[in-house]
Design a protein around this motif. Structure first.
Motif, PDB file in Angstrom:
ATOM      1  N   ALA A 123      -1.991  -1.265  -2.488  1.00  0.00           N
ATOM      2  CA  ALA A 123      -0.574  -1.610  -2.608  1.00  0.00           C
ATOM      3  C   ALA A 123      -0.305  -2.874  -1.814  1.00  0.00           C
ATOM      4  CB  ALA A 123       0.299  -0.466  -2.094  1.00  0.00           C
ATOM      5  N   PHE A 132      -3.911   2.797   0.716  1.00  0.00           N
ATOM      6  CA  PHE A 132      -3.286   4.064   1.089  1.00  0.00           C
ATOM      7  C   PHE A 132      -4.048   5.227   0.468  1.00  0.00           C
ATOM      8  CE2 PHE A 132       0.004   0.979   1.590  1.00  0.00           C
ATOM      9  CZ  PHE A 132       0.817   1.431   2.619  1.00  0.00           C
ATOM     10  N   PHE A 134      -3.511   8.719  -1.259  1.00  0.00           N
ATOM     11  CA  PHE A 134      -2.462   9.496  -1.932  1.00  0.00           C
ATOM     12  C   PHE A 134      -2.371  10.860  -1.265  1.00  0.00           C
ATOM     13  CE2 PHE A 134      -1.633  12.599  -5.422  1.00  0.00           C
ATOM     14  CZ  PHE A 134      -0.310  12.266  -5.659  1.00  0.00           C
ATOM     15  N   VAL A 141       5.733   7.694   3.773  1.00  0.00           N
ATOM     16  CA  VAL A 141       4.671   6.680   3.819  1.00  0.00           C
ATOM     17  C   VAL A 141       4.348   6.449   5.295  1.00  0.00           C
ATOM     18  CG1 VAL A 141       4.147   4.243   3.418  1.00  0.00           C
ATOM     19  CG2 VAL A 141       5.386   5.573   1.686  1.00  0.00           C
ATOM     20  N   ILE A 183       2.982  -1.230  -6.139  1.00  0.00           N
ATOM     21  CA  ILE A 183       1.730  -0.709  -6.693  1.00  0.00           C
ATOM     22  C   ILE A 183       1.721  -1.083  -8.162  1.00  0.00           C
ATOM     23  CG2 ILE A 183       0.316   1.327  -7.157  1.00  0.00           C
ATOM     24  CD1 ILE A 183       1.666   2.694  -4.802  1.00  0.00           C
ATOM     25  N   ASN A 204      -3.898   4.669   6.138  1.00  0.00           N
ATOM     26  CA  ASN A 204      -2.506   4.793   5.692  1.00  0.00           C
ATOM     27  C   ASN A 204      -2.350   5.954   4.719  1.00  0.00           C
ATOM     28  OD1 ASN A 204      -2.001   2.345   7.076  1.00  0.00           O
ATOM     29  ND2 ASN A 204      -2.498   1.146   5.235  1.00  0.00           N
ATOM     30  N   LEU A 206       0.034   7.441   1.473  1.00  0.00           N
ATOM     31  CA  LEU A 206       1.065   7.218   0.458  1.00  0.00           C
ATOM     32  C   LEU A 206       1.824   8.527   0.302  1.00  0.00           C
ATOM     33  CD1 LEU A 206       2.342   5.375  -1.691  1.00  0.00           C
ATOM     34  CD2 LEU A 206       0.632   6.218  -3.307  1.00  0.00           C
ATOM     35  N   PHE A 210       7.920   7.141  -0.892  1.00  0.00           N
ATOM     36  CA  PHE A 210       7.678   6.265  -2.043  1.00  0.00           C
ATOM     37  C   PHE A 210       7.606   7.084  -3.322  1.00  0.00           C
ATOM     38  CE2 PHE A 210       4.996   4.156  -5.148  1.00  0.00           C
ATOM     39  CZ  PHE A 210       5.513   2.866  -5.170  1.00  0.00           C
TER      40      PHE A 210
END
Length: 230
Positions: A123, A132, A134, A141, A183, A204, A206, A210
């Motif tokens: 992203a 990131f 998922f 986030v 994204i 990170n 996601l 988001f």
């Protein structure tokens, strides 16, 4: 061919000279007929000269002609099926580079699962690329402190006031807003996020701040499918 064209031209000129005072011949003005005859003769001479040179190396010239014809057909076919070809190319990129966002014609974004079974999503955060994981279990986030610093976000120590649950236990995080998060072709602005303390997370996340903005998201086999809100 060339001699026949010249003979026809001379015949038309003689006809125009010897014709009566009528201003038209077969529905054409005399000057129009003269121009037509002259243009036709020039075209015939050009074609005759081309054919003469073409015939001298028939095999080579035919091969070149076929190659150009094939290229023309390929270009026409490529233009006619450019959308389908684009989607095939995007799917190939997604397969060869898991995590890359592949956008379909309807705006749906697809991400291919990595070999280890996780979805690693590339992203752009505030215009800078970040990766990131998922995670629907993450309510927000989340950026690691290191990755946040890489895009110019460094919360003060006293801002780490929110308790979050991670795989390593409870950690403290600082609330922030991301100016933009993109994204594929899906862009969301002013996305609520968290920055974890240094060393608390390995990557990170996601999360739902988001994902909840999308029309829908689903895991379909080895693909994560994101649909933008309309």
């Amino acid at each position: 061919m060339m001699y026949a064209a010249l003979a026809i031209l001379l015949g038309i000129v003689a006809f125009l000279v010897l014709s009566d005072g009528s201003s038209t011949v077969a529905g054409l003005e005399k000057d129009q007929l003269a121009r037509l005859a002259f243009s036709g003769t020039l075209l015939t001479v050009f074609i005759a000269g081309f054919w003469h040179r073409f015939r001298e190396q028939m095999g080579t010239n035919l091969k070149a002609l076929l190659i150009w014809a094939a290229l023309a057909v390929a270009l026409v076919a490529g233009y006619a099926y450019k959308d389908e070809a684009g989607e095939v190319g995007n799917r190939l990129v997604g397969t060869l580079r898991p995590g890359s966002a592949v956008t379909a014609g309807d705006g749906t974004v697809t991400v291919t699962r990595r070999a280890d079974g996780d979805f690693s999503v590339r992203a752009e955060v505030n215009g800078r690329t970040q990766v990131f994981q998922f995670d629907t279990g993450a309510s927000s986030v989340v950026l690691t402190a290191e990755n946040a610093a890489a895009i110019g976000i460094s919360p003060a120590e006293n801002e780490f006031a929110i308790r979050v649950s991670t795989a390593n236990g409870i950690a403290m995080a600082a609330p922030i807003y991301l100016d933009s998060m993109t994204i594929g072709t899906i862009t969301e602005r002013r996305v609520s996020a968290l920055v974890s303390r240094r060393g608390a997370l390995s990557g990170n996340l996601l999360g739902m701040t988001f994902l909840d903005r999308l029309a829908s998201y689903e895991v379909r086999g080895d693909r994560l499918v994101l649909r933008p809100a309309r």
